[in-house]
Design a protein around this motif. Sequence first.
Motif, PDB file in Angstrom:
ATOM      1  N   HIS A 148       0.826  -1.209   0.000  1.00 60.20           N
ATOM      2  CA  HIS A 148       0.000   0.000   0.000  1.00 60.20           C
ATOM      3  C   HIS A 148       0.861   1.261   0.000  1.00 60.20           C
ATOM      4  O   HIS A 148       0.551   2.234  -0.694  1.00 60.20           O
ATOM      5  CB  HIS A 148      -0.925  -0.002   1.220  1.00 60.20           C
ATOM      6  CG  HIS A 148      -2.199  -0.761   1.009  1.00 60.20           C
ATOM      7  ND1 HIS A 148      -3.059  -0.507  -0.043  1.00 60.20           N
ATOM      8  CD2 HIS A 148      -2.779  -1.772   1.724  1.00 60.20           C
ATOM      9  CE1 HIS A 148      -4.091  -1.307   0.024  1.00 60.20           C
ATOM     10  NE2 HIS A 148      -3.950  -2.091   1.080  1.00 60.20           N
TER      11      HIS A 148
ATOM     12  N   ASN B 261       2.060   4.645  -3.864  1.00 60.46           N
ATOM     13  CA  ASN B 261       2.442   6.033  -4.126  1.00 60.46           C
ATOM     14  C   ASN B 261       3.678   6.126  -5.016  1.00 60.46           C
ATOM     15  O   ASN B 261       3.746   6.964  -5.918  1.00 60.46           O
ATOM     16  CB  ASN B 261       2.700   6.752  -2.801  1.00 60.46           C
ATOM     17  CG  ASN B 261       1.430   7.045  -2.034  1.00 60.46           C
ATOM     18  OD1 ASN B 261       0.760   8.040  -2.280  1.00 60.46           O
ATOM     19  ND2 ASN B 261       1.086   6.165  -1.105  1.00 60.46           N
TER      20      ASN B 261
ATOM     21  N   CYS C   4       3.527   8.185   6.162  1.00 62.70           N
ATOM     22  CA  CYS C   4       2.459   7.528   5.416  1.00 62.70           C
ATOM     23  C   CYS C   4       1.333   7.149   6.360  1.00 62.70           C
ATOM     24  O   CYS C   4       1.554   6.492   7.386  1.00 62.70           O
ATOM     25  CB  CYS C   4       2.968   6.281   4.707  1.00 62.70           C
ATOM     26  SG  CYS C   4       1.682   5.439   3.740  1.00 62.70           S
TER      27      CYS C   4
ATOM     28  N   THR D  25      -2.010  12.463  11.913  1.00 65.20           N
ATOM     29  CA  THR D  25      -1.026  12.474  10.825  1.00 65.20           C
ATOM     30  C   THR D  25      -0.188  13.739  10.853  1.00 65.20           C
ATOM     31  O   THR D  25       1.042  13.699  10.689  1.00 65.20           O
ATOM     32  CB  THR D  25      -1.735  12.351   9.463  1.00 65.20           C
ATOM     33  OG1 THR D  25      -2.506  11.137   9.436  1.00 65.20           O
ATOM     34  CG2 THR D  25      -0.717  12.316   8.324  1.00 65.20           C
TER      35      THR D  25
ATOM     36  N   ILE E 113       2.035  10.960   2.657  1.00 65.52           N
ATOM     37  CA  ILE E 113       1.349  10.181   1.633  1.00 65.52           C
ATOM     38  C   ILE E 113       0.217   9.381   2.274  1.00 65.52           C
ATOM     39  O   ILE E 113       0.279   9.017   3.442  1.00 65.52           O
ATOM     40  CB  ILE E 113       2.307   9.234   0.869  1.00 65.52           C
ATOM     41  CG1 ILE E 113       3.006   8.264   1.812  1.00 65.52           C
ATOM     42  CG2 ILE E 113       3.316  10.035   0.063  1.00 65.52           C
ATOM     43  CD1 ILE E 113       3.891   7.235   1.096  1.00 65.52           C
ATOM     44  N   LEU E 114      -0.810   9.130   1.482  1.00 66.11           N
ATOM     45  CA  LEU E 114      -1.960   8.341   1.906  1.00 66.11           C
ATOM     46  C   LEU E 114      -1.927   6.994   1.197  1.00 66.11           C
ATOM     47  O   LEU E 114      -1.479   6.895   0.054  1.00 66.11           O
ATOM     48  CB  LEU E 114      -3.257   9.054   1.538  1.00 66.11           C
ATOM     49  CG  LEU E 114      -3.845  10.068   2.514  1.00 66.11           C
ATOM     50  CD1 LEU E 114      -5.017  10.793   1.858  1.00 66.11           C
ATOM     51  CD2 LEU E 114      -4.295   9.386   3.791  1.00 66.11           C
ATOM     52  N   ALA E 115      -2.436   5.960   1.871  1.00 65.53           N
ATOM     53  CA  ALA E 115      -2.465   4.636   1.252  1.00 65.53           C
ATOM     54  C   ALA E 115      -3.610   3.821   1.842  1.00 65.53           C
ATOM     55  O   ALA E 115      -4.062   4.084   2.964  1.00 65.53           O
ATOM     56  CB  ALA E 115      -1.135   3.912   1.484  1.00 65.53           C
TER      57      ALA E 115
ATOM     58  N   ALA F  48      -8.048   5.690   1.694  1.00 67.73           N
ATOM     59  CA  ALA F  48      -7.337   6.818   1.087  1.00 67.73           C
ATOM     60  C   ALA F  48      -8.068   7.342  -0.139  1.00 67.73           C
ATOM     61  O   ALA F  48      -7.770   8.433  -0.628  1.00 67.73           O
ATOM     62  CB  ALA F  48      -5.910   6.400   0.704  1.00 67.73           C
TER      63      ALA F  48
ATOM     64  N   ARG G  80      -9.016  13.177   1.850  1.00 67.71           N
ATOM     65  CA  ARG G  80      -7.987  13.784   0.988  1.00 67.71           C
ATOM     66  C   ARG G  80      -8.005  15.305   1.094  1.00 67.71           C
ATOM     67  O   ARG G  80      -6.965  15.943   1.240  1.00 67.71           O
ATOM     68  CB  ARG G  80      -8.211  13.365  -0.466  1.00 67.71           C
ATOM     69  CG  ARG G  80      -7.966  11.903  -0.758  1.00 67.71           C
ATOM     70  CD  ARG G  80      -8.114  11.633  -2.238  1.00 67.71           C
ATOM     71  NE  ARG G  80      -7.858  10.235  -2.560  1.00 67.71           N
ATOM     72  CZ  ARG G  80      -7.462   9.795  -3.747  1.00 67.71           C
ATOM     73  NH1 ARG G  80      -7.285  10.653  -4.729  1.00 67.71           N
ATOM     74  NH2 ARG G  80      -7.258   8.516  -3.963  1.00 67.71           N
TER      75      ARG G  80
ATOM     76  N   VAL H  99       0.956  16.804   0.381  1.00 69.01           N
ATOM     77  CA  VAL H  99       0.268  15.527   0.505  1.00 69.01           C
ATOM     78  C   VAL H  99       0.132  14.902  -0.878  1.00 69.01           C
ATOM     79  O   VAL H  99      -0.241  15.577  -1.845  1.00 69.01           O
ATOM     80  CB  VAL H  99      -1.133  15.700   1.129  1.00 69.01           C
ATOM     81  CG1 VAL H  99      -1.896  14.381   1.098  1.00 69.01           C
ATOM     82  CG2 VAL H  99      -1.021  16.210   2.551  1.00 69.01           C
TER      83      VAL H  99
ATOM     84  N   TYR I  22      -1.266  11.164  -2.928  1.00 68.09           N
ATOM     85  CA  TYR I  22      -2.018   9.922  -2.800  1.00 68.09           C
ATOM     86  C   TYR I  22      -2.176   9.313  -4.194  1.00 68.09           C
ATOM     87  O   TYR I  22      -2.200  10.022  -5.202  1.00 68.09           O
ATOM     88  CB  TYR I  22      -3.389  10.162  -2.147  1.00 68.09           C
ATOM     89  CG  TYR I  22      -4.099  11.413  -2.591  1.00 68.09           C
ATOM     90  CD1 TYR I  22      -4.769  11.477  -3.819  1.00 68.09           C
ATOM     91  CD2 TYR I  22      -4.105  12.545  -1.782  1.00 68.09           C
ATOM     92  CE1 TYR I  22      -5.418  12.618  -4.223  1.00 68.09           C
ATOM     93  CE2 TYR I  22      -4.755  13.707  -2.185  1.00 68.09           C
ATOM     94  CZ  TYR I  22      -5.410  13.728  -3.405  1.00 68.09           C
ATOM     95  OH  TYR I  22      -6.048  14.872  -3.815  1.00 68.09           O
TER      96      TYR I  22
ATOM     97  N   CYS J 248      -5.507   2.467  -4.629  1.00 68.45           N
ATOM     98  CA  CYS J 248      -5.782   2.564  -3.189  1.00 68.45           C
ATOM     99  C   CYS J 248      -6.296   1.233  -2.651  1.00 68.45           C
ATOM    100  O   CYS J 248      -5.856   0.758  -1.602  1.00 68.45           O
ATOM    101  CB  CYS J 248      -6.807   3.669  -2.918  1.00 68.45           C
ATOM    102  SG  CYS J 248      -6.183   5.338  -3.152  1.00 68.45           S
TER     103      CYS J 248
END
Length: 336
Positions: free
Chosen positions: A117, A121, A134, A253, A266-268, A272, A278, A292, A294, A300
Amino acid sequence: MGVKILAIETSCDETSAAVVADGVEVLSNIISSQVDVHRKFGGVVPEVASRKHLELINHVIKEALDQAGLDFGDLDAVAVTHGPGLVGALLVGVAAAKAVAFALDVPLIAVNHLEGHIYANFLVRPDLPFPLICLVVSGGHTDLVLVLHHGDYRLLGSTRDDAAGEAFDKVARVLELGYPGGPAIERLAREGNEEAIDFPRAYLDGLDFSFSGLKTAVLQYLHRCRQRGEEVNLADVAASFQKAVVDVLVDKTMEAARNYNCPTIILAGGVAANGRLRAALASRACQEGREVFYPPPVFCTDNAAMIGCAAYYKYLRGDLAPLTLNAVPGLPLLSF
């Protein structure tokens, strides 16, 4: 075309195979979802998921190769998710990957599902700067990870009970929105007032999360309304619940980013893909001079392309797995 890796992902209820070249070029990414199968149960049934993987795995691998325009002999390595996840589901993918690697006499690469995950990214932005924070949010996981370099991770915080995605699914079930719950709640929330109901936020010491109390608060709210004969605005409930989850995710975060002086976040994970998360995270990060990133929604949710990306960097390090590799349902995310 450089290093071509066949990647396999079967940790939960998606049977997926992909061919990824040099960690960035997705030649194919086949995902066979079992959502329709599990929807009538209101969630994933492990035994049913395992049986569906058995039915689909060979077809999905063949389709991945066909779409990539390659034969088995063109592959340089085989990668597979070996944990965490549902043990029966994982075993199907691990057995298939080991068989292909053995038959072709090519390296076998074991990938942690959470690591995959994270690397979704890098699949679209291979030049992301280190160090970075993350936030991994899915049906089974809510984790904050400090990524110092490729293969060098520090788990900073995790959920102590329900994962964020799990809370979405459980609340959606109570609201009779169906499965999967995350997208259903997000759609309904757009019609509601997120300030209508003041649901609690659990701010534990450190960077851990807890969403079980929030889930219970939603249930109690609905129960009280019904006892009093009050009409329930489901859109307001969905929006207020979603905001409570997002507020905690964003606050924790940003705290992690400040604590470890990381300008990049980063988002996962499946959650996400949530637009409210977001937007909120991007807004807060902008206020603090952070960025940021994603991946697109297809990367995702569970998919094999992200496994192929993570595997490429392990391949470069010579981090290979033996043919005795086994599934590890509770596999932790450690520094590799």
